[in-house]
Design an enzyme around this catalytic site. Structure first.
Site, PDB file in Angstrom:
ATOM      1  CB  CYS A  59       8.356  68.042  86.683  1.00 50.55           C
ATOM      2  SG  CYS A  59       6.994  67.531  87.355  1.00 50.55           S
ATOM      3  CD  GLU A  61      11.875  66.335  89.320  1.00 50.97           C
ATOM      4  OE1 GLU A  61      11.319  67.462  88.746  1.00 50.97           O
ATOM      5  OE2 GLU A  61      11.515  65.875  90.299  1.00 50.97           O
TER       6      GLU A  61
HETATM    7  N1  THU Z   1       7.354  69.524  90.788  1.00 53.87           N
HETATM    8  C1  THU Z   1       8.526  69.662  90.245  1.00 53.87           C
HETATM    9  O1  THU Z   1       8.780  70.239  89.244  1.00 53.87           O
HETATM   10  N2  THU Z   1       9.230  68.218  90.198  1.00 53.87           N
HETATM   11  C2  THU Z   1       8.572  67.637  91.379  1.00 53.87           C
HETATM   12  O2  THU Z   1       9.511  66.650  91.731  1.00 53.87           O
HETATM   13  C3  THU Z   1       7.782  67.569  92.280  1.00 53.87           C
HETATM   14  C4  THU Z   1       6.699  68.632  91.599  1.00 53.87           C
HETATM   15  C5  THU Z   1       6.223  70.725  90.431  1.00 53.87           C
HETATM   16  C6  THU Z   1       5.048  70.484  89.426  1.00 53.87           C
HETATM   17  C7  THU Z   1       4.454  71.890  89.943  1.00 53.87           C
HETATM   18  O3  THU Z   1       4.884  72.747  89.223  1.00 53.87           O
HETATM   19  C8  THU Z   1       4.868  72.087  91.148  1.00 53.87           C
HETATM   20  O4  THU Z   1       5.926  71.478  91.623  1.00 53.87           O
HETATM   21  C9  THU Z   1       3.528  71.511  92.156  1.00 53.87           C
HETATM   22  O5  THU Z   1       3.231  70.319  92.061  1.00 53.87           O
END
Ligand code: THU
Length: 138
Positions: A59, A61
């Site tokens: 992710c 974050e």
């Molecule tokens: N994702 C993030 O990077 N941060 C979030 O807070 C929510 C989800 C990403 C994970 C994945 O690559 C994509 O968003 C879809 O879930």
């Protein structure tokens, strides 16, 4: 809390938005950017990095936090999360815990989209009664 947002909110938003442009998200097409403000008021950016083995994706974050820690900083003063979505893109459960490691209950989490900061919440609101480093003290 509002002082930090007043002073750094705009920079956190624009850095998170910019970071999303570097997202590697060929599977979801959901581009996320994050910007972390460290205790010394530096900003670290991160984007989501997906993987053909889906659960191995990272992710935004987590990637921003890694950038901060790599520079020897271990306090999050604020964090912005950006996605080009009408819905609130709040940190996933795992990321709430990752933020928790370096943040305080009142640490602001700024939720952003192309219109700017659309919501502000604290870590404690997103992760109440959390488990953290203090729990391991004996
Ligand atoms: N994702 C993030 O990077 N941060 C979030 O807070 C929510 C989800 C990403 C994970 C994945 O690559 C994509 O968003 C879809 O879930």
């Amino acid at each position: 809390m509002s002082e930090i947002i007043e002073k750094y909110g705009e920079a956190l938003f624009s850095n998170a938005q910019k970071a999303a442009q570097t997202a590697y998200a060929p599977y979801s097409q959901f581009h996320v950017g994050a910007a972390v403000l460290s205790a010394d008021y530096e900003i670290y950016m991160g984007c989501n990095v997906e993987n053909a083995a889906y659960p191995e994706g990272l992710c935004a974050e987590a990637s921003a936090i890694a950038q901060m820690v790599q520079q020897g900083k271990t306090t999050i003063k604020a964090i912005a999360v950006y996605a080009n979505s009408q819905e609130l893109t709040t940190p996933c459960g795992g990321c709430r815990q990752k933020i928790r490691e370096f943040a305080a209950p009142k640490t602001p989490i700024l939720i952003c989209n192309d219109t700017g900061i659309i919501a502000t919440m604290t870590l404690a609101e997103l992760l109440p009664h959390s488990f953290g480093p203090d729990n391991l003290k004996r």
